[in-house]
Design an enzyme around this catalytic site. Sequence first.
Site, PDB file in Angstrom:
ATOM      1  N   HIS A   1     -14.976   9.951  71.187  1.00 50.47           N
ATOM      2  CA  HIS A   1     -13.596   9.797  71.659  1.00 50.47           C
ATOM      3  C   HIS A   1     -12.642  10.659  70.844  1.00 50.47           C
ATOM      4  O   HIS A   1     -12.968  11.168  69.770  1.00 50.47           O
ATOM      5  CB  HIS A   1     -13.167   8.324  71.595  1.00 50.47           C
ATOM      6  CG  HIS A   1     -13.131   7.744  70.203  1.00 50.47           C
ATOM      7  ND1 HIS A   1     -12.029   7.843  69.383  1.00 50.47           N
ATOM      8  CD2 HIS A   1     -14.062   7.058  69.495  1.00 50.47           C
ATOM      9  CE1 HIS A   1     -12.278   7.235  68.230  1.00 50.47           C
ATOM     10  NE2 HIS A   1     -13.498   6.751  68.261  1.00 50.47           N
TER      11      HIS A   1
ATOM     12  N   CYS B   1     -18.002   4.847  65.576  1.00 46.68           N
ATOM     13  CA  CYS B   1     -17.983   5.775  66.709  1.00 46.68           C
ATOM     14  C   CYS B   1     -17.717   7.200  66.231  1.00 46.68           C
ATOM     15  O   CYS B   1     -17.369   7.436  65.073  1.00 46.68           O
ATOM     16  CB  CYS B   1     -16.931   5.345  67.724  1.00 46.68           C
ATOM     17  SG  CYS B   1     -17.419   3.901  68.699  1.00 46.68           S
TER      18      CYS B   1
END
Length: 553
Positions: free
Chosen positions: A455, A474
Amino acid sequence: MKPRRKPHVHLLVVTMGLSLCLLSCSSGTGKKGGLATFFEDDPVSIEDFKTAMAPVTAQIDPSDSLFRKQLLRDVDLNVKYAYRLSGNEPIWFESKGIKSSTAGLVQALAALSREGLDTTRYHLADIRRILAEAGRDQKGALPVDSVVRWDKALTAAYLTAARDLLMGKEDIRKADDQWFAANDTAFNGARYLVEASKNKQQLPALDTFRPLLKSYNQMIAAMEQWQQLKQDSLYLRLKAGVRLGVQDSSLQAVIGKELPGIMMATGDSGATANAIATYQYYHQLRITGKNDSATYKKLRTDPDAYVQSLQMNMDRLRALPREIGAEHVWVTIPLMEVDYYRDNDLKWHSRVVVGKKARQTPTLWAPMANVVFNPPWGVPPTILKNDVGPGVSRAGAGYLARKGLRAFDAKGRDVTEMVNGENYKRFSYRQPPGAHNSLGEIKFNLPNKWDIYLHDTPHRGDFGLRSRALSSGCVRVQNPKDFAEVLLSDRGYGRGRIDSVIETRKTKLEPIKRPLPVYIVYLTVAPDSTGTGLRYLDDVYGRDIAMRPVYGF
């Protein structure tokens, strides 16, 4: 003058006599005599071999639901299965003796040392002894129990090597509890061996089981290089003479030996300083062009340490699926970079931020499902426990306001103002889309049970740092718009369209309608951004250290 006798009369007499002799030799007690002494029995009795193997292969049940899973680990089961598939016939022997192709097995197995595999596990000494014994001139048939034992030993060695190449020698999960990248490759070594062995002149190739990654072949070359340097007396003498702060031609020669074929940096600092800067880049050091303490420590690293590092990292590659896809995304965690390949060519490259040591990014692979523009962010359980909970306990709803978070009950009602340190566990928390959202403006979604994905981020300054292990697990991408553009080029997404969608601040999901696996992998040896050389990386999570005992280092 007497007429000459016709020669065919003599030929007929001789032929009839030979036929009678052969008939007499093959009848009665079966003992050899007469012309039978001119013929030898076949050294190997295929029928006797089949009779001996039948009880062994009868022990297995390929229809068992667990059979395929057991084949992945159990070499003895694979051996039995191979003979089941061969109809209990020998694989390496024929009636005339050992097949000519078998001689190449020793060389093929010995060569696996180039790939970091311990060849003693293939019992090369025993195989050499088998080949010598079976290759001797034999009078009469070989003992069937010897042929069975020899053939099974050869099959076990081959299938052990095949499995090591396809699945990895060690189970990475023994020491790395964050390795979740399943190798979904089916091990069909027994079937391949039986089919390929029908060609008596050609050894069944082990190439069928090797990883197809270019980086694997680069590691083979590097393994050979370091093995040779271990025997290079000049290199070892120059390396032993390296001194902290000293930058001379000897140091430059050591670097040249350790980085063969790598173009050195250019600049006004001189050849040795440029060589040091190149060396620092390939060892993930701060680039100063000076023989500082960190560089000196790395220069003192013994070649054996590089050999061992390559052994572990080649096994990591073997533990991944053999066919990774012509189009794929590859994140190297310690390198903190991402690559996108299409048709096996590198199309896009970028820096990333990975998980901090306390919240490590795991090794996994999963297909990318969609690209989400203006994604909302739902707080995952780990962050709720470690960050949101303590924050709310200290500052109540004020903490949520500072973080841009809203709280919702089970019915979807906004209850942000009601949250406190006593009741915060009852609610779920989300951040609405926006530039300050924790996911930034774009999310690359790859559904998996660990909730790991790629992301954007509002913390863009982090990408300028050398060490970027900063996230909660992440993977944050430096140039997400460029990434979205290259992924969605077939859908008409140029930069203008991407910017227009983001400006709406409305969530839009664009599905990926083709197979696009994403590999997030812990490798401490990895190709550089050009794919021409290998970089030796920091063991940021200490996983190499944990793996060393598994390999006996």
